[in-house]
Design an enzyme around this catalytic site. Sequence first.
Site, PDB file in Angstrom:
ATOM      1  N   ASP A   6       1.029  -0.948   0.099  1.00  0.00           N
ATOM      2  CA  ASP A   6      -0.039   0.132   0.003  1.00  0.00           C
ATOM      3  C   ASP A   6       0.957   1.210   0.086  1.00  0.00           C
ATOM      4  O   ASP A   6       0.434   2.306  -0.679  1.00  0.00           O
ATOM      5  CB  ASP A   6      -0.920   0.096   1.257  1.00  0.00           C
TER       6      ASP A   6
ATOM      7  N   GLY B 224      -5.668  -7.221  18.016  1.00  0.00           N
ATOM      8  CA  GLY B 224      -4.056  -7.520  17.652  1.00  0.00           C
ATOM      9  C   GLY B 224      -3.815  -8.635  16.891  1.00  0.00           C
ATOM     10  O   GLY B 224      -2.494  -9.345  17.159  1.00  0.00           O
ATOM     11  N   ALA B 225      -4.712  -9.174  16.168  1.00  0.00           N
ATOM     12  CA  ALA B 225      -4.227 -10.537  15.430  1.00  0.00           C
ATOM     13  C   ALA B 225      -4.007 -10.383  14.029  1.00  0.00           C
ATOM     14  O   ALA B 225      -4.155 -11.138  13.198  1.00  0.00           O
ATOM     15  CB  ALA B 225      -5.251 -11.489  15.473  1.00  0.00           C
TER      16      ALA B 225
ATOM     17  N   LEU C  15      -6.111  -8.779  12.301  1.00  0.00           N
ATOM     18  CA  LEU C  15      -7.477  -8.587  11.384  1.00  0.00           C
ATOM     19  C   LEU C  15      -7.979  -7.298  11.407  1.00  0.00           C
ATOM     20  O   LEU C  15      -9.291  -7.156  11.119  1.00  0.00           O
ATOM     21  CB  LEU C  15      -8.499  -9.847  11.976  1.00  0.00           C
ATOM     22  N   SER C  16      -7.403  -6.371  12.091  1.00  0.00           N
ATOM     23  CA  SER C  16      -7.837  -4.998  11.846  1.00  0.00           C
ATOM     24  C   SER C  16      -9.045  -4.801  12.808  1.00  0.00           C
ATOM     25  O   SER C  16      -9.988  -3.873  12.494  1.00  0.00           O
ATOM     26  CB  SER C  16      -8.078  -4.450  10.580  1.00  0.00           C
ATOM     27  N   SER C  17      -8.801  -4.906  14.254  1.00  0.00           N
ATOM     28  CA  SER C  17      -9.822  -4.581  15.318  1.00  0.00           C
ATOM     29  C   SER C  17      -9.719  -3.200  15.138  1.00  0.00           C
ATOM     30  O   SER C  17     -10.546  -2.391  15.790  1.00  0.00           O
ATOM     31  CB  SER C  17      -9.330  -5.173  16.372  1.00  0.00           C
ATOM     32  N   SER C  18      -8.575  -2.690  14.956  1.00  0.00           N
ATOM     33  CA  SER C  18      -8.280  -1.221  15.310  1.00  0.00           C
ATOM     34  C   SER C  18      -9.216  -0.143  14.297  1.00  0.00           C
ATOM     35  O   SER C  18      -9.892   0.585  14.748  1.00  0.00           O
ATOM     36  CB  SER C  18      -6.856  -0.725  15.250  1.00  0.00           C
TER      37      SER C  18
ATOM     38  N   ASP D 154      -6.903  -0.660   5.752  1.00  0.00           N
ATOM     39  CA  ASP D 154      -8.007  -1.282   6.743  1.00  0.00           C
ATOM     40  C   ASP D 154      -9.245  -0.397   6.676  1.00  0.00           C
ATOM     41  O   ASP D 154     -10.145  -1.003   6.929  1.00  0.00           O
ATOM     42  CB  ASP D 154      -7.342  -1.381   8.275  1.00  0.00           C
TER      43      ASP D 154
ATOM     44  N   TYR E 135       8.801  -2.017  10.378  1.00  0.00           N
ATOM     45  CA  TYR E 135       8.248  -1.399   9.373  1.00  0.00           C
ATOM     46  C   TYR E 135       8.678  -0.118   8.887  1.00  0.00           C
ATOM     47  O   TYR E 135       8.846  -0.176   7.542  1.00  0.00           O
ATOM     48  CB  TYR E 135       6.872  -1.135  10.261  1.00  0.00           C
TER      49      TYR E 135
HETATM   50  P1  ADP Z   1      -5.316  -5.152  14.855  1.00  0.00           P
HETATM   51  O1  ADP Z   1      -6.011  -3.837  14.221  1.00  0.00           O
HETATM   52  O2  ADP Z   1      -4.789  -6.045  13.821  1.00  0.00           O
HETATM   53  O3  ADP Z   1      -6.253  -5.850  15.786  1.00  0.00           O
HETATM   54  P2  ADP Z   1      -3.720  -3.115  16.237  1.00  0.00           P
HETATM   55  O4  ADP Z   1      -2.533  -3.405  17.190  1.00  0.00           O
HETATM   56  O5  ADP Z   1      -3.623  -2.461  15.074  1.00  0.00           O
HETATM   57  O6  ADP Z   1      -4.063  -4.710  15.945  1.00  0.00           O
HETATM   58  O7  ADP Z   1      -4.889  -2.716  17.146  1.00  0.00           O
HETATM   59  C1  ADP Z   1      -5.376  -3.303  18.237  1.00  0.00           C
HETATM   60  C2  ADP Z   1      -5.361  -2.428  19.316  1.00  0.00           C
HETATM   61  O8  ADP Z   1      -6.782  -1.599  19.013  1.00  0.00           O
HETATM   62  C3  ADP Z   1      -5.978  -3.036  20.695  1.00  0.00           C
HETATM   63  O9  ADP Z   1      -4.556  -3.125  21.265  1.00  0.00           O
HETATM   64  C4  ADP Z   1      -6.524  -1.749  21.282  1.00  0.00           C
HETATM   65  O10 ADP Z   1      -5.777  -0.876  21.746  1.00  0.00           O
HETATM   66  C5  ADP Z   1      -7.536  -1.459  20.141  1.00  0.00           C
HETATM   67  N1  ADP Z   1      -8.703  -2.034  20.299  1.00  0.00           N
HETATM   68  C6  ADP Z   1      -9.204  -2.704  19.106  1.00  0.00           C
HETATM   69  N2  ADP Z   1     -10.734  -3.200  19.328  1.00  0.00           N
HETATM   70  C7  ADP Z   1     -10.941  -2.896  20.568  1.00  0.00           C
HETATM   71  C8  ADP Z   1     -11.917  -3.135  21.734  1.00  0.00           C
HETATM   72  N3  ADP Z   1     -13.042  -3.751  21.032  1.00  0.00           N
HETATM   73  N4  ADP Z   1     -11.718  -2.523  22.837  1.00  0.00           N
HETATM   74  C9  ADP Z   1     -10.912  -1.877  23.280  1.00  0.00           C
HETATM   75  N5  ADP Z   1      -9.711  -1.492  22.375  1.00  0.00           N
HETATM   76  C10 ADP Z   1      -9.729  -2.083  21.161  1.00  0.00           C
HETATM   77 MG    MG Z   2      -5.013  -2.369  13.374  1.00  0.00          MG
END
Ligand code: ADP
Ligand code: MG
Length: 403
Positions: free
Chosen positions: A48, A136-137, A139-142, A192, A244
Amino acid sequence: MTRAHWYPPPSRQTEQRCIELFESTYGGAPDGVWSAPGRVNLIGEHVDYVGGICVPFALGERTWAAVRSRTDGILQVASGQLNAPWYGHIDHIAPGRPDGWAAYPAGVVWAMRQEGLLPAEFGGADVAVYSEVPLGAGLSSSAALECALAVALADLHGGGSGEPGSERRSALVKACMRAENEIALAMTGGLDQAVALHARAGYCLRLDCDSEEMQQVPLPLERHHLEILVINTNAPHQLVDGQYAQRRASVDRAAQLLGMRTLRQAFSVEVTLARLVELGEDSPELLRRVRHAISETARAGTAARLLAEDRLLELGPLLNASHASLRDDYEISCVELDTAVDASLEAGALGARLVGGGFGGSAIALVHDTDVEKVAEAVASAAAARELAEPSFLLAEVSAAAG
Ligand code: ADP
Ligand code: MG
């Protein structure tokens, strides 16, 4: 055989849990509930930022945000996943403030105000989030968290959150990216957030990171009796600080030497590497990085064409070549990811590769739907035999964007 550990499938109960968390934290009902998906990138990894092509899609796993407006300028956030609620005045949000997970939602408020996506009289909000995207897997939880809140605030205060594909959504992509880069201080190229806000169920998003063009390409797994198995290696976090930045520095330097805006303007791998050597840049490491950047964009372009031509069964070799390139040329794999990929292929997967940033996180395997259990158990057994962390599995549902 070691039994495979599966995540519970995505469920509307997560929405219910989010509402319950809101009610137990703040009392009363939210104004509404919004959600945004996690994602995997089918192919086109670490390109990207070189103007390359990525082909991600949204997962069925989503992060939900229940939101209620305030009038006193206070933002409160609570999470069902992390026990660290936060509150503060929206005028006090700044780079690195707050820190921890609250930086993501606070960053969205800050960035939307900066970008003029919230009115001057915006008075803060109470926010509860609940996620079934593993944190933090890779899979873009952030981005799921950012985008769920962004569509909520846009609908409540910003004149609407628009439809996938719209300019309004692209403006939200930019705000969420700024939230992550400038307030949470985490590097992200915007891929993402683009999937979370523009994805369509049943389709991959073909993102051209040079022209910024987006195209929907179908991924009808079911019709081809295929599944995409997502393998979270649960690898312990490694010391990857600076990796990175180092990769970016290499490809940026190459582009600069070649007099190109990005490596997207480069010719074939052979010609480009020869030109770099001519220009006096013969570090084998830098040349390998460049080879990944150029070859991966070519593979992603080919994969998108195969999808457009409904030739899903031919994707396997491209996924395998992508993994080899990330492992050998870009050097961002690890024993957990290599073990998952190798065990998948030995158990009959059509193709497999690491996804996301690397050094841990997740891999995907393209498998015939009858082979899902066999492949998952083979991966779990291989990890156990090498005394690696126990992986967790889910089956990808090719899903829709935030709403
Ligand atoms: P990924 O995006 O791959 O899961 P990242 O390190 O980019 O990994 O983002 C993970 C971070 O985003 C977590 O450590 C936390 O700070 C925040 N986060 C994501 N989802 C949640 C949630 N449901 N509740 C609280 N914090 C979250
Ligand atoms: Mg992320």
